[in-house]
Motif scaffolding. Structure first.
Motif, mmCIF file in Angstrom:
data_model
loop_
_atom_site.group_PDB
_atom_site.id
_atom_site.type_symbol
_atom_site.label_atom_id
_atom_site.label_comp_id
_atom_site.label_asym_id
_atom_site.label_seq_id
_atom_site.Cartn_x
_atom_site.Cartn_y
_atom_site.Cartn_z
ATOM 1 N N SER A 1 0.842 -1.198 0.000
ATOM 2 C CA SER A 1 0.000 0.000 0.000
ATOM 3 C C SER A 1 0.872 1.240 0.000
ATOM 4 O O SER A 1 1.591 1.510 0.967
ATOM 5 C CB SER A 1 -0.921 -0.002 1.232
ATOM 6 N N THR B 1 -1.407 5.233 -4.902
ATOM 7 C CA THR B 1 -2.314 4.491 -5.775
ATOM 8 C C THR B 1 -1.851 3.058 -6.029
ATOM 9 O O THR B 1 -2.557 2.298 -6.686
ATOM 10 C CB THR B 1 -2.475 5.211 -7.132
ATOM 11 N N GLN C 1 -1.891 -0.307 -4.869
ATOM 12 C CA GLN C 1 -2.587 -1.190 -3.942
ATOM 13 C C GLN C 1 -2.531 -2.583 -4.567
ATOM 14 O O GLN C 1 -3.239 -2.871 -5.524
ATOM 15 C CB GLN C 1 -4.028 -0.727 -3.723
ATOM 16 N N ASN D 1 -6.920 1.646 -0.875
ATOM 17 C CA ASN D 1 -6.949 0.192 -0.731
ATOM 18 C C ASN D 1 -8.360 -0.340 -0.534
ATOM 19 O O ASN D 1 -8.666 -1.469 -0.910
ATOM 20 C CB ASN D 1 -5.978 -0.313 0.353
ATOM 21 N N TYR E 1 -9.659 -0.608 -4.018
ATOM 22 C CA TYR E 1 -9.078 -1.784 -4.669
ATOM 23 C C TYR E 1 -9.799 -3.054 -4.232
ATOM 24 O O TYR E 1 -10.084 -3.941 -5.038
ATOM 25 C CB TYR E 1 -7.587 -1.882 -4.347
ATOM 26 N N ARG E 2 -10.096 -3.148 -2.930
ATOM 27 C CA ARG E 2 -10.760 -4.343 -2.410
ATOM 28 C C ARG E 2 -12.164 -4.503 -2.990
ATOM 29 O O ARG E 2 -12.615 -5.622 -3.257
ATOM 30 C CB ARG E 2 -10.836 -4.272 -0.881
ATOM 31 N N THR F 1 -9.707 -2.036 -8.408
ATOM 32 C CA THR F 1 -8.787 -0.981 -8.845
ATOM 33 C C THR F 1 -8.875 0.155 -7.846
ATOM 34 O O THR F 1 -9.955 0.430 -7.289
ATOM 35 C CB THR F 1 -9.128 -0.460 -10.249
ATOM 36 N N SER F 2 -7.751 0.828 -7.593
ATOM 37 C CA SER F 2 -7.745 1.956 -6.660
ATOM 38 C C SER F 2 -8.059 3.283 -7.345
ATOM 39 O O SER F 2 -8.210 4.309 -6.679
ATOM 40 C CB SER F 2 -6.378 2.054 -5.972
#
Length: 233
Positions: free
Chosen positions: A121, A124, A126, A190, A193-194, A198-199
């Motif tokens: 992390s 951007t 992640q 993050n 992203y999860r 994508t972040s």
């Protein structure tokens, strides 16, 4: 928003499960941010060539695992400020730093019968992953031979759980809204992203939630992550 140019240190988080829900202890904060990193994508083809033809006709096989490679510097000279200002330079050089780092990213975890699942992390970047290789280059020593500085060359392989792969394979799955309660150490990139894979939409999600500083989320607060198609541009 955070002040442009403010220093944010890379963090490496370890998890005991492939869904990245059970974090193992606090994040490892690097002493010196990497000067650069390489994010590599790869497509694999079957190199088919008919007999007598002048050249190959490669057929698509699969999208290979993404990789991130970077170098981290460990320093025990006291010249480089510690991520924790209250800590004094360790008397044994960088031995403790390297031991903590190696335990996190490389050592065998008997509970899960493998090394840990990792999350890089930094802004951007992640990246859910596992360590593929680690090389240590020692460059400075104490009079007794104890290392004072070293460069760790790391290669990380992207990791996606079987459940997530199944969801991604089902192109007809609805894109649902999510209400997330912020936990310690979580950042908006993050979390994006999860949820989205994508972040990149983190600034748009910040706007949806009326956040003026996306870098400092309030632990326990709830954030709305709308369907990606409904996140305003």
């Amino acid at each position: 928003m955070a002040v442009l140019g403010s220093l944010e240190k890379m963090q490496i988080l370890a998890y005991s499960d492939a869904s990245f829900t059970t974090q193992l202890g606090p994040a490892f904060v690097v002493w010196i941010n990497p000067a650069s990193y390489t994010y590599k994508y790869k497509i694999c083809y079957n190199n088919r060539q008919a007999q007598g033809s002048n050249g190959p006709s490669p057929d698509f096989n699969r999208i290979a695992t993404d990789t991130v490679t970077l170098d981290l510097i460990f320093d025990g000279t006291g010249v480089v400020p510690s991520p924790n200002p209250s800590l004094l330079p360790p008397p044994n050089g960088i031995a403790d730093q390297l031991a903590a780092f190696q335990k996190l990213v490389f050592d065998y975890n008997g509970t899960i019968h493998s090394p840990n699942y990792l999350w890089l992390s930094w802004g951007t970047l992640q990246f859910q992953c596992r360590l593929q290789s680690l090389g240590l280059d020692y460059t400075l020593f104490m009079p007794d031979g104890s290392p004072l500085r070293a460069k760790a060359s790391c290669t990380f392989l992207g990791f996606t759980s079987e459940q997530q792969l199944a969801k991604e394979a089902n192109n007809s799955s609805p894109d649902l809204s999510h209400l997330v309660t912020v936990k310690v150490g979580e950042t908006l990139p993050n979390l994006c992203y999860r949820i989205y894979g994508t972040s990149l939409p983190y600034l748009r999600v910040a706007a949806v939630n009326g956040l003026s500083d996306f870098r400092n989320l309030k632990v326990g607060s709830q954030l709305l992550f709308p369907p990606l198609s409904e996140v305003p541009s």
